[in-house]
Scaffold this motif. Structure first.
Motif, PDB file in Angstrom:
ATOM      1  N   CYS A  42      13.663   2.858   5.984  1.00  0.00           N
ATOM      2  CA  CYS A  42      14.794   1.921   5.951  1.00  0.00           C
ATOM      3  C   CYS A  42      14.533   0.790   4.956  1.00  0.00           C
ATOM      4  CB  CYS A  42      15.043   1.330   7.338  1.00  0.00           C
ATOM      5  SG  CYS A  42      16.514   0.272   7.389  1.00  0.00           S
ATOM      6  N   VAL A  44      15.715  -2.181   4.799  1.00  0.00           N
ATOM      7  CA  VAL A  44      15.738  -3.528   5.372  1.00  0.00           C
ATOM      8  C   VAL A  44      14.301  -4.035   5.550  1.00  0.00           C
ATOM      9  CG1 VAL A  44      16.403  -4.846   7.434  1.00  0.00           C
ATOM     10  CG2 VAL A  44      17.942  -3.108   6.511  1.00  0.00           C
ATOM     11  N   ARG A  71      22.505   0.946   7.612  1.00  0.00           N
ATOM     12  CA  ARG A  71      21.961   1.009   6.247  1.00  0.00           C
ATOM     13  C   ARG A  71      21.270   2.352   5.984  1.00  0.00           C
ATOM     14  NH1 ARG A  71      20.414  -3.549   3.383  1.00  0.00           N
ATOM     15  NH2 ARG A  71      19.681  -2.093   1.785  1.00  0.00           N
ATOM     16  N   CYS A  72      20.315   2.709   6.851  1.00  0.00           N
ATOM     17  CA  CYS A  72      19.478   3.887   6.543  1.00  0.00           C
ATOM     18  C   CYS A  72      19.963   5.170   7.205  1.00  0.00           C
ATOM     19  CB  CYS A  72      18.020   3.622   6.918  1.00  0.00           C
ATOM     20  SG  CYS A  72      17.697   3.594   8.700  1.00  0.00           S
TER      21      CYS A  72
END
Length: 493
Positions: A42, A44, A71-72
């Motif tokens: 990820c 982040v 996000r991921c």
């Protein structure tokens, strides 16, 4: 053991901090402070170690109350390579769940395929994956739903049906619970859904663990393509698929980060099953780094692994189909095998309409092949007997070559049939069963490569040498084949 990697907290924390994509699908990271779960890679900023919890499956993280990271997209990571390399009950169960057996037959159906009680299967899956079969199937339904919401303009009611939900309400509740967004909000995030390219055509991305060497993978499928059932067209491998509720046509095109998959289905309920078969056929859930690291230890193979890292084993969309093709291909050239098989397809395959290419038929079902008059086959008598006996055994369900098959038992059953020797059985084990350690020591290409590389010349001696390549001998075969100049090793121009 990577299979229980989520229990090795230090190693998991290191993988998350280095955003190591190699571990995507091996474990999932849940963050206590945000209530979301992510894949290891990820983008982040990683949370503090004390706020991380690790789970062996997306279903386990969902069951513990965590939502998927926007996000991921952890639910869309490649599947754990463990399920492709394990021959035990849990491995077989995971392959069947990916194939959609729970949506079609429920947990009792899964148990019947595996020959165990539902209680035994519940216990084993919970122990290893932190979730039972229903939760695992639910996680897969949610992933299929998101895929359709974001990549198609299908109405939500059609998506709920295609993803296997029992009702619109369950679909809405599950999507909101897993992704913290309603289906409509999910679609708005990607610009109201991309317009479908053609009626009934769905385009999606199939992720994989890098590296991936497409040469032998797509080269093999194209070079051995059966006319009418398969073709190479416009830089993509295309084929017809016989599916539980109907049929489909798929186009697969290799790319630097994913394989582009275009599916045309007669019944949308077959979507998850079709995706699962395509991933399986292209061996996209493999762990190429682990495979290459081991094979590189042999100084003979090392330069070939370095030259073409990430070789996959080209598999098949249907185990029974491949077994028949392997018998037809005994002791004949690739071109002859394609011609013979193409004739069978024209005579016995169900016709299909392909508006975008030259596909004409589904591969004949085992039942149709079992009823064929052997005298009409243009093969030596012994091979006619082998083919019709095999087709009858497959039609009667006496041999299981499907996703949940027991590899050892399948080898024994195949060995009991006339005319099936080690080469045919190991070829079926490698490309139909997906056993990563299958090894065709008597294969002409393998023996020629062994001579060329100075490896032991006799099958027995080569088998002894190959012990160092276990449990990845099927991948070693791909590197050995690639030392020869054959069309299977290159993508058509």
């Amino acid at each position: 053991m990577l299979g229980h990697m989520h229990e090795d907290v230090e190693r998991c924390v290191r993988a998350v901090r280095s955003k190591d994509a190699r571990f995507d699908g091996w474990f999932f990271t849940a963050v206590l402070t945000t209530g979301i779960y992510c894949r290891p890679s990820c983008p982040v900023v990683p949370p503090k170690a004390e706020n991380m919890r690790f789970y062996p499956s997306a279903a386990a993280a969902q069951q513990a109350g965590f939502r998927a990271c926007k996000r991921c997209r952890p639910d869309a990571s490649p599947g754990s390579p463990q399920w492709n390399e394990r021959a035990d009950l849990v491995g077989r169960a995971m392959r069947l769940i990916a194939d959609g057996v729970i949506d079609r037959e429920g947990v009792p159906g899964l148990a019947a395929h595996l020959g165990y009680s539902t209680r035994q299967i519940e216990r084993q899956l919970n122990a290893e994956l932190g979730a039972g079969p229903l939760a695992l199937a639910r996680a897969q339904r949610a992933q299929t739903a998101r895929l359709l919401i974001e990549t198609s303009t299908l109405p939500m009611s059609d998506i709920a049906f295609a993803a296997g939900f029992a009702s619109i309400r369950t679909f809405n509740d599950t999507v909101r619970e897993v992704f913290a967004l309603s289906p409509t909000e999910l679609r708005h995030r990607v610009g109201r859904g991309r317009p479908a390219e053609a009626s009934g055509t769905i385009t999606l991305r199939l992720p994989y663990r890098a590296p991936l060497c497409p040469d032998n993978l797509f080269g093999h499928l194209a070079a051995t393509a059966v006319p009418g059932v398969e073709e190479w067209r416009g830089g993509a491998y295309r084929r017809t698929l016989r599916l539980p509720h109907g049929h489909g046509i798929v186009s697969l095109r290799p790319g630097p980060e994913h394989v582009t998959c275009r599916l045309s289905l007669t019944d949308l309920r077959d979507l998850a099953n079709a995706i699962s078969r395509c991933r399986w056929m292209l061996d996209l859930d493999a762990d190429p780094v682990a495979v290459d690291d081991l094979l590189r230890r042999d100084p003979v193979l090392a330069p070939y692994v370095d030259k073409s890292p990430g070789r996959r084993v080209p598999r098949t969309a249907d185990g029974a189909e491949f077994a028949v093709r392997a018998v037809i291909g005994q002791q004949v050239s690739t071109a002859a095998a394609r011609t013979h098989t193409g004739r069978l397809v024209g005579a016995l395959g169900d016709p299909v309409t392909d508006t975008e290419g030259g596909l004409t038929h589904l591969f004949p079902a085992s039942e149709a092949l079992a009823e064929i008059d052997p005298a009409t086959l243009a093969f030596p008598r012994a091979r006619r007997v082998t083919l019709t006996t095999l087709a009858a055994a497959l039609a009667a369900g006496e041999i299981d070559l499907g996703p949940g098959s027991d590899w050892a038992e399948a080898r024994v059953r195949l060995g009991d049939l006339p005319g099936l020797g080690p080469w045919t059985i190991e070829t079926i084990a490698m490309r139909a069963l997906g056993d990563p350690d299958a090894f065709t020591a008597t294969d002409l290409g393998v023996r020629a490569a062994a001579r060329h590389l100075g490896l032991p010349g006799t099958p027995a001696a080569l088998i002894r040498h190959s012990a160092a390549w276990r449990p990845w001998r099927a991948y070693a075969v791909q590197h050995l084949w690639a030392t020869g100049d054959h069309a299977i090793n290159r993508i058509p121009a």
